[in-house]
Design a protein around this motif. Structure first.
Motif, short mmCIF file in Angstrom:
data_model
loop_
_atom_site.label_atom_id
_atom_site.label_comp_id
_atom_site.label_asym_id
_atom_site.label_seq_id
_atom_site.Cartn_x
_atom_site.Cartn_y
_atom_site.Cartn_z
N ILE A 132 41.52 -48.55 68.27
CA ILE A 132 42.09 -47.93 69.47
C ILE A 132 42.95 -46.76 69.01
O ILE A 132 43.70 -46.88 68.05
CB ILE A 132 42.94 -48.96 70.24
N CYS A 164 40.68 -57.23 68.33
CA CYS A 164 40.65 -56.67 69.68
C CYS A 164 39.25 -56.90 70.26
O CYS A 164 38.26 -56.60 69.61
CB CYS A 164 40.96 -55.18 69.63
N VAL A 165 39.17 -57.43 71.48
CA VAL A 165 37.85 -57.66 72.09
C VAL A 165 37.50 -56.57 73.11
O VAL A 165 36.62 -56.75 73.94
CB VAL A 165 37.76 -59.07 72.73
N LYS A 166 38.19 -55.46 73.02
CA LYS A 166 37.90 -54.28 73.85
C LYS A 166 37.96 -54.62 75.34
O LYS A 166 37.06 -54.27 76.10
CB LYS A 166 36.51 -53.68 73.56
N CYS A 167 39.02 -55.28 75.74
CA CYS A 167 39.11 -55.67 77.15
C CYS A 167 39.65 -54.56 78.02
O CYS A 167 39.56 -54.61 79.23
CB CYS A 167 39.96 -56.93 77.30
N MET A 168 40.25 -53.54 77.42
CA MET A 168 40.76 -52.36 78.12
C MET A 168 42.16 -52.52 78.70
O MET A 168 42.76 -51.54 79.15
CB MET A 168 39.83 -51.88 79.26
N HIS A 169 42.69 -53.72 78.73
CA HIS A 169 43.94 -53.88 79.49
C HIS A 169 45.07 -52.99 78.99
O HIS A 169 45.70 -52.27 79.77
CB HIS A 169 44.41 -55.35 79.50
N CYS A 170 45.33 -53.01 77.68
CA CYS A 170 46.46 -52.22 77.18
C CYS A 170 46.23 -50.74 77.43
O CYS A 170 47.17 -50.00 77.75
CB CYS A 170 46.68 -52.51 75.69
N ILE A 215 48.10 -52.52 66.42
CA ILE A 215 46.99 -53.31 66.96
C ILE A 215 46.13 -53.83 65.82
O ILE A 215 45.76 -53.09 64.92
CB ILE A 215 46.13 -52.48 67.93
N CYS A 240 46.63 -59.54 69.95
CA CYS A 240 46.48 -58.76 68.73
C CYS A 240 47.36 -57.51 68.73
O CYS A 240 47.20 -56.63 67.89
CB CYS A 240 45.02 -58.42 68.47
N ILE A 241 48.30 -57.43 69.68
CA ILE A 241 49.20 -56.28 69.69
C ILE A 241 50.61 -56.73 69.32
O ILE A 241 51.08 -57.75 69.83
CB ILE A 241 49.28 -55.62 71.09
N CYS A 266 47.44 -59.33 76.37
CA CYS A 266 46.28 -59.12 75.50
C CYS A 266 45.60 -60.46 75.27
O CYS A 266 46.24 -61.41 74.82
CB CYS A 266 46.72 -58.52 74.17
N PRO A 267 44.30 -60.59 75.57
CA PRO A 267 43.65 -61.90 75.50
C PRO A 267 43.62 -62.49 74.10
O PRO A 267 43.57 -63.70 73.95
CB PRO A 267 42.24 -61.63 76.02
N THR A 268 43.64 -61.65 73.06
CA THR A 268 43.59 -62.20 71.71
C THR A 268 44.92 -62.02 70.97
O THR A 268 44.98 -62.22 69.76
CB THR A 268 42.46 -61.52 70.90
S1 SF4 Z 1 41.91 -53.69 74.53
FE1 SF4 Z 1 42.42 -55.75 75.23
S2 SF4 Z 1 41.94 -57.03 73.45
FE2 SF4 Z 1 42.08 -54.94 72.68
S3 SF4 Z 1 44.21 -54.72 72.04
FE3 SF4 Z 1 44.10 -53.98 74.14
S4 SF4 Z 1 44.65 -55.75 75.39
FE4 SF4 Z 1 44.13 -56.53 73.33
#
Ligand code: SF4
Ligand code: HEM
Ligand code: SF4
Ligand code: SF4
Ligand code: SF4
Lengths: 426, 358
Positions: free
Chosen positions: A232, A278-284, A273, A263-264, A259-261
């Motif tokens: 990221i 990171c599972v690329k969930c986009m939230h952050c 990060i 990792c931040i 963050c689902p995993t």
């Molecule tokens: S994109 Fe999702 S999984 Fe990846 S660092 Fe951000 S919150 Fe975590």
């Protein structure tokens, strides 16, 4: 004998009040120049009173095509003769649903010339709907549309009109070119769209990033979703600005802990990060979109098998290609090849009215992967199986249960580099 | 018959989107840097080049007369260099390059079209809707009317961004559910097996209808010496799949069909990933022209959500955090045995732990 009976629509009239714009008012205005619309409202009023529908559906086709027209006949056509035949033409929309007003006006003119003058932007599949012409005019309208460069289509047991998010046209999250790919797939497979030849329908939807604004995982057989496989992009200056503005607590509550995993991490107003997790969930990225951006090594994740409720209940698509690049012509060739293999295997072995997801349910994802020549990958499942009822092909004694059926081999599999899950002894 | 006209070209394919892109979109294609919400309904997209595109979102009725579409075009010609966009939820997006033109544009959208600007960020979006009595052959209720009635009640949450997160709403007027998964969905529910019109049983291909039933409840039969079908009523789950295949298998019933409300669907891969919606309440009357009981129930859910959810939590995520027990408490809906799944993956929905909220 002009019995221009003005339809009385007391129930529909109630839908003219209120702050939200009213389709009833719009159609009433249209009825002033299109008598058929008056009758349409008359029939609709009757439906409201009786809580009963008055359309019968079939299909009519324009020469050379096996789809694209939804035929509707009124079952009270003697009462409403102008809408006895009231068909819809499905017009392929421009990718991303961006229009020039010239193009829209052209659609309006064709609609007014041949139909009752109703347009819908858009149908549930994503196409433009032109409502309200009879048998003859429908075909004439289709000819004029195609004469002007439009195309119709997408119904029956074939490929449906694609849909995609706005992607690179104005969204900074886009990880691949959704518009280009939508046009590319539509044009490459235009025959499959016009001449239905599958067990059942097949839909692609494309989203530029995992926010999936095209709702592709739930609404399409084959979602293609943009993603990245490097880090990221973090702009620490903007991170600091964000924290100064919103406070550390806000960042912990709304970014770090979401963050689902997990990792931040946040240290001294800096974000770190663990991109491997990171599972690329986009939230952050969504929350801190000035500070964070998807990585630079971008591509797509491809899933398969989603559909809505009919028969087996809703199913989501699931991963079949965790990551592939989609930049060069060769990349696009690979995508085409994958689609062809899926269609071949499904068309050959699928049952009538079986969506590809239902087919995978029936034969098993393992067999399906064999059939299309894809390697199994742990990212295709949430976790490995939890029951022991496994049929190891390599260990089944051939003579006892009769000759084992060779795994259906529709395509040449790339055996090279294949790791056997069960090592055969001897 | 008239003489054969020359056939128009076939297989034109997808229209060339490049011709339709707003010049600023074409110039900055794939080179956008960030976006900012200017006001409810208006986002500013900033390109690496420094260009700024203001996107003004307005909720349309989806079903539009050509005259309305032309009015839309007039506005886009005046303010948007002749380009505009539709969203997946039938919103219009006006593409503006001069900030000072936003307000005059909005005024024209309000005055000339009667449309409202909103639907961005943490608001409810325009309701996804299906065809209903206006143009489908299967519906038990209407779509456009139900959406209009509901948007009248919900529109304050469309024009403002005051919810914890986005709320997507959809409707479906038969159990095929061609409307989408959504945070809140209003779907028609059938209540008995299809009634077979034996006299009309001639056009359909019997094996196809038999094969389509997901629970193998349909079988060939003879009535008065004629071939027809019958339904094993104990097996049938009133799904209506057969009705889609064969009009003689009538699943609808004006007297008994009701509406059910589903909550917690989400497509996005954010946080916990996509999720399906779950049954919240059922048995609401199919009550045209305004379906007030449905709007009331939707409001109840929205109010509880506004009250209880944390920022960034979608409806499904909020419920997951507070638990279904609490959801039924705060909404006042009753949990009954009909909320417990009986279909394919029922057991996977049971609580197999001691984790309960007491
Ligand atoms: S994109 Fe999702 S999984 Fe990846 S660092 Fe951000 S919150 Fe975590
Ligand atoms: C720059 C452009 C856009 C950005 C940054 C954006 C961002 C997002 C985000 C962050 C989500 C996920 C919300 C969450 O669950 O956390 C989302 C979902 C969604 N977006 Fe967008 N969006 C954009 C454009 C659009 C457009 C133009 C549409 C078309 C109407 C759209 C339709 C949707 C839909 C339907 C969903 C819901 C998916 C679901 O149910 O989870 N988006 N978008
Ligand atoms: S899916 Fe991603 S790239 Fe596409 S519009 Fe939504 S946020 Fe943008
Ligand atoms: S939900 Fe059912 S009745 Fe309604 S438009 Fe879709 S298929 Fe037709
Ligand atoms: S309604 Fe559904 S379950 Fe009942 S007979 Fe028809 S297809 Fe089968």
């Amino acid at each position: 004998m002009s019995k221009k009976e003005e339809s009385k629509t007391p129930m529909l009239d109630e839908l003219e009040d209120g702050p939200w714009p009213s389709f009833v008012t719009d159609l009433k205005n249209l009825a002033k120049k299109k008598p058929a619309i008056g009758q349409l409202l008359g029939q609709l009023e009757q439906s409201y009173e009786e809580r009963w529908d008055h359309w019968l559906g079939t299909v009519i086709n324009t020469p050379g095509y096996g789809g694209g027209i939804i035929a509707r006949y009124s079952d009270i056509g003697n009462k409403f003769p102008d809408i006895a035949q009231f068909h819809t033409i499905r017009v392929i929309e421009p990718a991303g649903w961006v229009y020039s007003t010239d193009a829209l006006r052209q659609l309006c003119d064709i609609s007014e010339k041949y139909s009752a003058g109703i347009l819908q932007f858009h149908g549930m599949t994503g196409d433009i709907l032109m409502l309200g012409s009879n048998n003859e005019k429908t075909l004439e309208a289709a000819e004029e549309l195609m004469e002007k460069g439009w195309d119709i289509g997408g119904s029956g047991n074939g490929m449906r009109t694609l849909a995609c998010c706005i992607g690179p046209a104005y969204c900074e999250m886009a990880c691949f070119d959704t518009l280009k790919t939508t046009k590319f797939l539509t044009d490459t497979f235009i025959s499959q769209l016009h001449r239905p030849e599958f067990p059942y329908k097949f839909k692609f939807k494309l989203s530029g990033c995992p926010n999936d604004c095209a709702c592709s995982i739930q609404r399409s057989d084959m979602p293609i979703i943009g993603t990245w496989r490097d880090e990221i992009q973090v702009n620490q200056k903007e991170v600091k600005k964000f924290i100064d503005e919103k406070g550390e607590e806000y960042v912990v509550d709304n970014v770090i802990t979401r963050c689902p995993t997990k990792c931040i991490t946040l240290k001294n107003k800096k974000i770190e990060i663990d991109d491997k997790n990171c599972v690329k969930c986009m939230h952050c990225i969504n929350v801190m979109h000035k500070a964070l951006a998807p990585g630079k090594d971008r591509g797509v994740t491809i899933l398969l098998g989603g559909k809505r409720t009919l028969k087996i209940g809703d199913t989501m698509s699931s991963v079949i290609v965790p990551f592939m690049k989609l930049d060069t012509d060769e990349d696009y060739e690979k995508l085409i090849d994958l689609v062809r293999r899926i269609w071949e295997f499904w068309t050959e072995h699928g049952m009538d009215h079986e969506r590809v997801g239902e087919f995978i349910d029936r034969v098993g994802l393992g067999t399906f992967l064999d059939g299309i020549g894809l390697e199994p990958d742990p990212q295709m499942v949430r976790h490995p199986r939890t029951n022991p009822y496994i049929k190891f092909e390599e260990l089944a004694p051939p003579k006892i249960g009769g000759e084992p059926k060779a795994a259906p081999n529709v395509v040449d599999k790339e055996i090279e580099g294949r790791e056997m899950v069960v090592e055969m002894k001897k | 018959m008239a003489e054969k006209k020359k056939m128009a070209p076939r297989d034109n394919g997808s229209p060339d989107y490049k011709k339709f892109l707003h010049p600023m979109m074409a110039k900055n294609y794939g080179k956008w840097k960030y976006h900012e919400n200017i006001r409810s309904g208006v986002n500013m997209y900033v390109a690496e080049s420094g260009d700024r595109l203001y996107v003004v979102r307005a909720g349309s009725t989806r079903t539009m007369s050509v005259d309305t579409v032309r009015k839309v075009c007039d506005i886009a010609d005046k303010y948007c260099q002749g380009h505009l966009r539709f969203t997946s939820r039938s919103n219009l997006e006006f593409l503006v390059t001069k900030k000072e033109e936003i307000e005059p544009l909005i005024k024209e959208v309000n005055d000339k079209l009667g449309f409202h600007v909103g639907g961005t960020g943490h608001s409810i979006s325009n309701i996804l809707h299906t065809q209903g009595w206006l143009h489908c052959n299967l519906p038990g209720t209407d779509a456009a009317g139900a959406v209009k009635a509901m948007m009248d009640v919900l529109y304050e949450d469309f024009i403002n961004e005051r919810l914890p997160q986005r709320v997507k709403i959809s409707t479906s007027c038969c159990q095929i559910n061609c409307g989408g998964q959504a945070d809140i969905a209003i779907n028609l529910q059938h209540h008995h097996p299809p009634k077979i019109n034996h006299d009309n049983m001639k056009i359909c291909e019997h094996p196809k209808v038999v094969a389509i039933c997901p629970v193998a409840a349909i079988r060939p039969a003879k009535k008065d010496g004629k071939d027809t079908l019958e339904v094993v009523e104990e097996k049938c789950m009133y799904c209506g799949a057969c009705h889609g295949q064969c009009p003689s298998m009538e699943i609808r019933d004006a007297n008994t069909d009701t509406l059910a409300i589903w909550v917690g669907g989400k497509s996005s891969n954010t946080r916990g990933g996509p999720s399906f919606m779950k049954l919240a309440t059922y048995g609401l009357p199919n009550n045209p022209p305004r379906w007030p009981e449905v709007s009331d129930a939707v409001k109840r859910i929205l109010n509880a959500y506004k009250e209880g959810a944390k920022e960034e939590e979608r409806i499904g995520e909020w419920i997951e955090r507070i638990g279904w027990k609490r959801f039924f408490e705060v909404t006042g809906f009753k949990f009954t045995k009909y909320h417990i799944d009986t279909y394919r993956y029922a057991r996977t929905t049971f609580n197999t732990s001691t984790q309960v909220r007491l």
